[in-house]
Design a protein around this motif. Structure first.
Motif, PDB file in Angstrom:
ATOM      1  N   UNK A  61       0.825  -1.207   0.000  1.00 55.66           N
ATOM      2  CA  UNK A  61       0.000   0.000   0.000  1.00 55.66           C
ATOM      3  C   UNK A  61       0.861   1.260   0.000  1.00 55.66           C
ATOM      4  N   UNK A  62       1.947   1.246   0.772  1.00 58.81           N
ATOM      5  CA  UNK A  62       2.809   2.422   0.830  1.00 58.81           C
ATOM      6  C   UNK A  62       3.480   2.682  -0.516  1.00 58.81           C
ATOM      7  N   UNK A  63       3.845   1.627  -1.208  1.00 55.55           N
ATOM      8  CA  UNK A  63       4.438   1.787  -2.537  1.00 55.55           C
ATOM      9  C   UNK A  63       3.408   2.293  -3.538  1.00 55.55           C
ATOM     10  N   UNK A  64       2.207   1.744  -3.463  1.00 48.88           N
ATOM     11  CA  UNK A  64       1.155   2.176  -4.389  1.00 48.88           C
ATOM     12  C   UNK A  64       0.827   3.649  -4.184  1.00 48.88           C
ATOM     13  N   UNK A  65       0.869   4.115  -2.952  1.00 48.48           N
ATOM     14  CA  UNK A  65       0.605   5.529  -2.670  1.00 48.48           C
ATOM     15  C   UNK A  65       1.629   6.436  -3.349  1.00 48.48           C
ATOM     16  N   UNK A  66       2.790   5.883  -3.628  1.00 53.02           N
ATOM     17  CA  UNK A  66       3.841   6.658  -4.304  1.00 53.02           C
ATOM     18  C   UNK A  66       3.918   6.330  -5.792  1.00 53.02           C
ATOM     19  N   UNK A  67       2.823   5.788  -6.300  1.00 54.06           N
ATOM     20  CA  UNK A  67       2.685   5.616  -7.732  1.00 54.06           C
ATOM     21  C   UNK A  67       3.398   4.424  -8.325  1.00 54.06           C
ATOM     22  N   UNK A  68       3.937   3.546  -7.491  1.00 55.01           N
ATOM     23  CA  UNK A  68       4.713   2.417  -8.002  1.00 55.01           C
ATOM     24  C   UNK A  68       3.817   1.246  -8.370  1.00 55.01           C
ATOM     25  N   UNK A  69       4.231   0.505  -9.372  1.00 56.32           N
ATOM     26  CA  UNK A  69       3.651  -0.800  -9.663  1.00 56.32           C
ATOM     27  C   UNK A  69       4.351  -1.813  -8.759  1.00 56.32           C
ATOM     28  N   UNK A  70       3.581  -2.605  -8.051  1.00 52.60           N
ATOM     29  CA  UNK A  70       4.138  -3.569  -7.105  1.00 52.60           C
ATOM     30  C   UNK A  70       3.963  -4.978  -7.665  1.00 52.60           C
ATOM     31  N   UNK A  71       5.061  -5.736  -7.675  1.00 48.78           N
ATOM     32  CA  UNK A  71       5.029  -7.107  -8.164  1.00 48.78           C
ATOM     33  C   UNK A  71       5.536  -8.018  -7.054  1.00 48.78           C
ATOM     34  N   UNK A  72       4.697  -8.927  -6.613  1.00 47.84           N
ATOM     35  CA  UNK A  72       5.121  -9.936  -5.654  1.00 47.84           C
ATOM     36  C   UNK A  72       5.818 -11.053  -6.415  1.00 47.84           C
ATOM     37  N   UNK A  73       7.079 -11.347  -6.042  1.00 49.62           N
ATOM     38  CA  UNK A  73       7.873 -12.273  -6.832  1.00 49.62           C
ATOM     39  C   UNK A  73       8.820 -13.061  -5.946  1.00 49.62           C
ATOM     40  N   UNK A  74       8.566 -14.342  -5.804  1.00 46.11           N
ATOM     41  CA  UNK A  74       9.519 -15.230  -5.166  1.00 46.11           C
ATOM     42  C   UNK A  74       9.333 -15.400  -3.680  1.00 46.11           C
ATOM     43  N   UNK A  75       9.997 -16.425  -3.191  1.00 50.29           N
ATOM     44  CA  UNK A  75       9.929 -16.764  -1.780  1.00 50.29           C
ATOM     45  C   UNK A  75      10.869 -15.914  -0.930  1.00 50.29           C
ATOM     46  N   UNK A  76      11.993 -15.492  -1.525  1.00 51.87           N
ATOM     47  CA  UNK A  76      13.030 -14.793  -0.765  1.00 51.87           C
ATOM     48  C   UNK A  76      13.435 -13.500  -1.465  1.00 51.87           C
ATOM     49  N   UNK A  77      14.194 -12.693  -0.749  1.00 50.94           N
ATOM     50  CA  UNK A  77      14.730 -11.457  -1.333  1.00 50.94           C
ATOM     51  C   UNK A  77      15.561 -11.760  -2.576  1.00 50.94           C
ATOM     52  N   UNK A  78      16.390 -12.796  -2.513  1.00 55.75           N
ATOM     53  CA  UNK A  78      17.203 -13.152  -3.676  1.00 55.75           C
ATOM     54  C   UNK A  78      16.333 -13.455  -4.893  1.00 55.75           C
ATOM     55  N   UNK A  79      15.195 -14.122  -4.665  1.00 54.94           N
ATOM     56  CA  UNK A  79      14.278 -14.407  -5.769  1.00 54.94           C
ATOM     57  C   UNK A  79      13.755 -13.109  -6.389  1.00 54.94           C
ATOM     58  N   UNK A  80      13.416 -12.159  -5.551  1.00 49.10           N
ATOM     59  CA  UNK A  80      12.875 -10.899  -6.074  1.00 49.10           C
ATOM     60  C   UNK A  80      13.943 -10.113  -6.822  1.00 49.10           C
ATOM     61  N   UNK A  81      15.194 -10.207  -6.387  1.00 49.22           N
ATOM     62  CA  UNK A  81      16.297  -9.566  -7.116  1.00 49.22           C
ATOM     63  C   UNK A  81      16.407 -10.161  -8.515  1.00 49.22           C
ATOM     64  N   UNK A  82      16.357 -11.478  -8.596  1.00 49.85           N
ATOM     65  CA  UNK A  82      16.454 -12.137  -9.902  1.00 49.85           C
ATOM     66  C   UNK A  82      15.320 -11.710 -10.818  1.00 49.85           C
ATOM     67  N   UNK A  83      14.120 -11.571 -10.270  1.00 53.42           N
ATOM     68  CA  UNK A  83      12.969 -11.152 -11.077  1.00 53.42           C
ATOM     69  C   UNK A  83      13.133  -9.708 -11.556  1.00 53.42           C
ATOM     70  N   UNK A  84      13.662  -8.854 -10.697  1.00 54.26           N
ATOM     71  CA  UNK A  84      13.874  -7.457 -11.100  1.00 54.26           C
ATOM     72  C   UNK A  84      14.912  -7.366 -12.212  1.00 54.26           C
ATOM     73  N   UNK A  85      15.987  -8.133 -12.096  1.00 61.13           N
ATOM     74  CA  UNK A  85      17.020  -8.145 -13.144  1.00 61.13           C
ATOM     75  C   UNK A  85      16.416  -8.613 -14.465  1.00 61.13           C
ATOM     76  N   UNK A  86      15.644  -9.682 -14.410  1.00 63.56           N
ATOM     77  CA  UNK A  86      15.026 -10.212 -15.629  1.00 63.56           C
ATOM     78  C   UNK A  86      14.068  -9.204 -16.248  1.00 63.56           C
TER      79      UNK A  86
END
Length: 349
Positions: free
Chosen positions: A137-162
């Protein structure tokens, strides 16, 4: 933007300070004196209200977004510009075509989102399942698109790179790895403002800390602070880097003599729960003469309650430095020559 494997961190801290002094929301964060265990006086640098985002990372992502837009404009037009030009219609039109992508354990994503929104750009933030839902919600309030990706932080990093590779968006991470070091140095450059605010205060009073506790995830804040303290503080304190026992990637790298992973369970110190260090931060800390303390989950929780009780609502991540201080000095009479400084790095999630 072309990246290199240059691990040298030599920030233009004057540029960072000048940028923030031009921002209406900027104020020096408070330096509070409190009575800690056994009546020991402790300095707490309170980042819990920093620029409306409630964390030190308000100095990182927004600053990097601004610098990257300025660099992009210069590359396209040949015009070298000052930060004040970012308010102009032609720069905002240019920024509207820029998208910044990152993974985040929470606060870095808020910084990137806020920076993009302020300048008319777009942000897409990848969050692992371990990040509290409140950040969506805090990210959406700042106009960001939020994507839930992966089980861990490392997973989300890989998704952002891709995502950045696929879409052409600018990857704006706060960690560094082989082939990606330049952009995160801008994030770290923003953090140097904290050390300079503190230096100004201590130079005015003539009283300097003897110990500085620096919590670390990938290590960006700790490294930026350590670099600046070693560079230009008149009196040199002992520097202590604080990590969760569940994610001790910097101390593991120190012991190995090279950057290494440090896998473990999820930590309640969520913003510090990073299993792999920033290679730039690691090298900076290695040349800065630091030592390390690791925390249990219970120690982080207890420190968050204690600091909140002192009037600064925070989390186990935000209070990690305080936890390390209490762990090292659990009892005994106050010491006149012991003047510890702790960074309270975030407010409640």
């Amino acid at each position: 933007m072309k990246t290199t494997d240059d691990l040298t961190f030599q920030p233009d801290f004057h540029r960072a300070i000048e940028y923030f002094r031009g921002q209406e929301a900027y104020q020096t964060s408070p330096l509070r004196e409190v009575s800690g265990p056994d009546g020991q006086t402790i300095w707490l640098k309170d980042e819990t209200s920093r620029m409306g985002l409630g964390a030190f990372k308000a100095l990182g992502g927004p600053y990097a977004v601004a610098r990257l837009i300025m660099q992009g404009w210069t590359a396209e037009t040949g015009e070298e510009i000052e930060a004040s030009r970012l308010k102009d219609a032609d720069l905002r039109a240019f920024a509207s075509g820029q998208t910044f992508v990152c993974a985040s354990a929470g606060n870095h994503g808020l910084g990137v989102a806020a920076g993009a929104q302020a300048l008319g750009a777009r942000a897409r933030i990848f969050l692992a399942k371990t990040v509290p839902q409140s950040f969506d919600e805090r990210l959406a309030e700042r106009g960001a698109e939020v994507v839930r990706a992966g089980e861990t932080y490392d997973d989300s990093v890989a998704e952002a790179i891709a995502d950045a590779d696929r879409t052409g968006a600018t990857l704006l991470a706060d960690g560094t790895w082989p082939g990606y070091t330049d952009i995160p140095k801008l994030v770290m450059e923003g953090y140097t403002v904290i050390a300079e605010e503190l230096r100004s205060n201590f130079e005015t009073t003539g009283i300097w800390p003897t110990h500085v506790y620096l919590q670390a995830g990938v290590g960006g804040l700790a490294a930026a602070m350590a670099h600046m303290i070693r560079r230009n503080w008149a009196e040199q304190p002992e520097l202590i880097v604080v990590e969760p026992e569940a994610a001790p990637c910097l101390v593991a790298s120190h012991e190995a003599g090279k950057p290494v992973r440090a896998d473990g369970p999820d930590s309640n110190m969520g913003r510090l729960d990073c299993k792999e260090p920033s290679i730039v931060a690691w090298q900076t800390l290695e040349r800065s003469g630091v030592r390390f303390v690791t925390l249990t989950e219970d120690e982080g929780e207890a420190a968050a309650r204690a600091v909140t009780g002192l009037g600064m609502a925070t989390t186990p991540s935000g209070a990690a430095g305080y936890a390390a201080l209490c762990k090292e000095f659990p009892e005994g009479a106050p010491r006149a020559e012991f003047r510890p400084l702790v960074i309270i790095s975030e407010g409640p999630a």
